[in-house]
Design a protein around this motif. Structure first.
Motif, PDB file in Angstrom:
ATOM      1  N   LEU A 128     -82.492 142.139  -6.431  1.00 52.73           N
ATOM      2  CA  LEU A 128     -81.060 142.400  -6.609  1.00 52.73           C
ATOM      3  C   LEU A 128     -80.574 141.908  -7.969  1.00 52.73           C
ATOM      4  O   LEU A 128     -81.164 141.020  -8.564  1.00 52.73           O
ATOM      5  CB  LEU A 128     -80.262 141.669  -5.527  1.00 52.73           C
ATOM      6  N   CYS A 129     -79.467 142.462  -8.409  1.00 46.32           N
ATOM      7  CA  CYS A 129     -78.823 141.944  -9.613  1.00 46.32           C
ATOM      8  C   CYS A 129     -78.391 140.501  -9.332  1.00 46.32           C
ATOM      9  O   CYS A 129     -77.729 140.229  -8.326  1.00 46.32           O
ATOM     10  CB  CYS A 129     -77.597 142.790  -9.949  1.00 46.32           C
ATOM     11  N   PRO A 130     -78.777 139.556 -10.198  1.00 52.81           N
ATOM     12  CA  PRO A 130     -78.463 138.148  -9.919  1.00 52.81           C
ATOM     13  C   PRO A 130     -76.960 137.871  -9.805  1.00 52.81           C
ATOM     14  O   PRO A 130     -76.551 136.949  -9.090  1.00 52.81           O
ATOM     15  CB  PRO A 130     -79.076 137.387 -11.101  1.00 52.81           C
ATOM     16  N   ASP A 131     -76.144 138.660 -10.484  1.00 50.56           N
ATOM     17  CA  ASP A 131     -74.697 138.425 -10.400  1.00 50.56           C
ATOM     18  C   ASP A 131     -74.132 138.887  -9.051  1.00 50.56           C
ATOM     19  O   ASP A 131     -73.257 138.237  -8.482  1.00 50.56           O
ATOM     20  CB  ASP A 131     -73.971 139.127 -11.554  1.00 50.56           C
ATOM     21  N   HIS A 132     -74.646 140.002  -8.555  1.00 55.70           N
ATOM     22  CA  HIS A 132     -74.226 140.458  -7.222  1.00 55.70           C
ATOM     23  C   HIS A 132     -74.660 139.416  -6.185  1.00 55.70           C
ATOM     24  O   HIS A 132     -73.911 139.073  -5.266  1.00 55.70           O
ATOM     25  CB  HIS A 132     -74.856 141.817  -6.884  1.00 55.70           C
ATOM     26  N   TYR A 133     -75.857 138.927  -6.351  1.00 54.05           N
ATOM     27  CA  TYR A 133     -76.402 137.904  -5.444  1.00 54.05           C
ATOM     28  C   TYR A 133     -75.568 136.630  -5.502  1.00 54.05           C
ATOM     29  O   TYR A 133     -75.287 135.997  -4.476  1.00 54.05           O
ATOM     30  CB  TYR A 133     -77.845 137.637  -5.885  1.00 54.05           C
ATOM     31  N   LEU A 160     -78.938 138.032 -16.768  1.00 56.06           N
ATOM     32  CA  LEU A 160     -79.924 139.095 -16.950  1.00 56.06           C
ATOM     33  C   LEU A 160     -79.301 140.472 -16.933  1.00 56.06           C
ATOM     34  O   LEU A 160     -79.846 141.423 -17.456  1.00 56.06           O
ATOM     35  CB  LEU A 160     -80.979 139.007 -15.845  1.00 56.06           C
ATOM     36  N   CYS A 161     -78.163 140.574 -16.296  1.00 56.54           N
ATOM     37  CA  CYS A 161     -77.530 141.879 -16.147  1.00 56.54           C
ATOM     38  C   CYS A 161     -76.344 141.937 -17.094  1.00 56.54           C
ATOM     39  O   CYS A 161     -75.314 141.362 -16.836  1.00 56.54           O
ATOM     40  CB  CYS A 161     -77.078 142.076 -14.705  1.00 56.54           C
ATOM     41  N   ASN A 162     -76.497 142.652 -18.170  1.00 62.45           N
ATOM     42  CA  ASN A 162     -75.434 142.669 -19.173  1.00 62.45           C
ATOM     43  C   ASN A 162     -74.201 143.460 -18.738  1.00 62.45           C
ATOM     44  O   ASN A 162     -73.203 143.492 -19.438  1.00 62.45           O
ATOM     45  CB  ASN A 162     -75.971 143.230 -20.500  1.00 62.45           C
ATOM     46  N   ARG A 163     -74.290 144.112 -17.581  1.00 66.31           N
ATOM     47  CA  ARG A 163     -73.115 144.847 -17.104  1.00 66.31           C
ATOM     48  C   ARG A 163     -72.228 143.994 -16.231  1.00 66.31           C
ATOM     49  O   ARG A 163     -71.098 144.336 -15.940  1.00 66.31           O
ATOM     50  CB  ARG A 163     -73.545 146.059 -16.259  1.00 66.31           C
ATOM     51  N   CYS A 164     -72.773 142.906 -15.711  1.00 65.74           N
ATOM     52  CA  CYS A 164     -72.078 142.119 -14.693  1.00 65.74           C
ATOM     53  C   CYS A 164     -71.743 140.740 -15.232  1.00 65.74           C
ATOM     54  O   CYS A 164     -72.200 140.343 -16.295  1.00 65.74           O
ATOM     55  CB  CYS A 164     -72.952 141.985 -13.456  1.00 65.74           C
ATOM     56  N   SER A 165     -70.945 140.009 -14.485  1.00 65.02           N
ATOM     57  CA  SER A 165     -70.741 138.601 -14.805  1.00 65.02           C
ATOM     58  C   SER A 165     -70.331 137.893 -13.522  1.00 65.02           C
ATOM     59  O   SER A 165     -69.764 138.509 -12.631  1.00 65.02           O
ATOM     60  CB  SER A 165     -69.665 138.439 -15.869  1.00 65.02           C
TER      61      SER A 165
END
Ligand code: GTP
Ligand code: ZN
Ligand code: ZN
Length: 232
Positions: free
Chosen positions: A63-68, A95-100
């Motif tokens: 999973l995306c670490p930010d969603h997690y 790791l996910c440049n789209r999320c925060s």
């Protein structure tokens, strides 16, 4: 308890800065705990333990670490409250440049390093753009001119942020960062009703769900195609 969310690209110096900052906060009698969110592997928990900082870690796997992060921050907050920390710091692998992982009204710090290249500030999206404080590390290995250009690029992307220079090895600047972290901090005993600063893009396509086959007929859900004609 105060909650502070740290994020930033891999190896930018997040753990080093947090440990140096926690040492300054400990001198003021404050108890700091940490939680590290990463994707596949981290040894950061060992670094925190060595520094005497109680720590939990969570690995998001596929999973995306930010969603997690969002799905787990309440459980982590409860742990911090039970441990009676004064300050709980979350460190997320950026790791996910789209999320925060930033939450409204919870102090958000982005750690970014001088070595990552002067175009990096434009690439890393909401992690940098929506931070309250931007910590720039590794100033010791670049020239004064490079430090200035890098800081100017950071400012161009996030003009509202307070920019601080911290050396993750020597701790220079961590006293000031610790002081800043104590200004206007709100006590958090629950995140019920809280909201993220940024709605994370949904990328629910076949490949998010484990598809490995290549070909249009396997691509379902949120699929976007590159426009080849539009480009020279
Ligand atoms: N020269 C120099 N090295 C630094 C500085 N800050 C951190 N480092 C080094 O950079 C490397 C990565 O630092 P970490 O603190 O582990 O970075 P991180 O962002 O927590 O890394 P991940 O959590 O693995 O993404 C380590 O070898 C640190 O010693 C700094 O200001 N100057
Ligand atoms: Zn780390
Ligand atoms: Zn993401």
């Amino acid at each position: 308890m105060n909650l502070i969310t740290f994020s930033g690209p891999p190896s930018s110096g997040k753990t080093s800065v947090i440990i140096k900052m926690a040492a300054q906060l400990a001198l003021k009698g404050l108890k700091v705990g940490a939680v590290k969110f990463d994707c596949l592997h981290t040894d950061d928990d060992l670094a925190y333990e060595r520094a005497g900082i109680p720590v939990k870690k969570g690995l998001s796997g596929a999973l995306c670490p930010d969603h997690y992060f969002v799905s787990n921050i309440e459980a982590v907050l409860d742990w911090g409250l039970n441990q009676k920390f004064d300050i709980l710091v979350s460190e997320s692998a950026g790791l996910c440049n789209r999320c925060s992982p930033y939450i409204k009204e919870i102090t958000a710090v982005c750690v970014i390093d001088n070595l990552s290249g002067i175009n990096t500030p434009r690439k890393i999206g909401p992690m940098l753009r929506m931070a309250d404080v931007v910590v720039i590390t590794k100033g010791d290995i670049v020239s004064q001119a490079e430090r200035e250009v890098f800081a100017a690029r950071v400012h161009a992307v996030n003009p509202a942020a307070i920019v601080m220079h911290v050396n993750g090895l020597t701790g220079q600047g961590s006293y000031e960062l610790a002081g800043l972290m104590q200004v206007g901090q709100k006590q958090v005993d629950s995140l019920k009703g809280s909201r993220l600063r940024f709605s994370m893009p949904s990328a629910l396509c076949s490949y998010c769900l484990g598809e490995t086959r290549i070909g249009a007929s396997y691509q379902m859900g949120n699929v976007r195609k590159i426009n080849m004609e539009e480009q020279p």
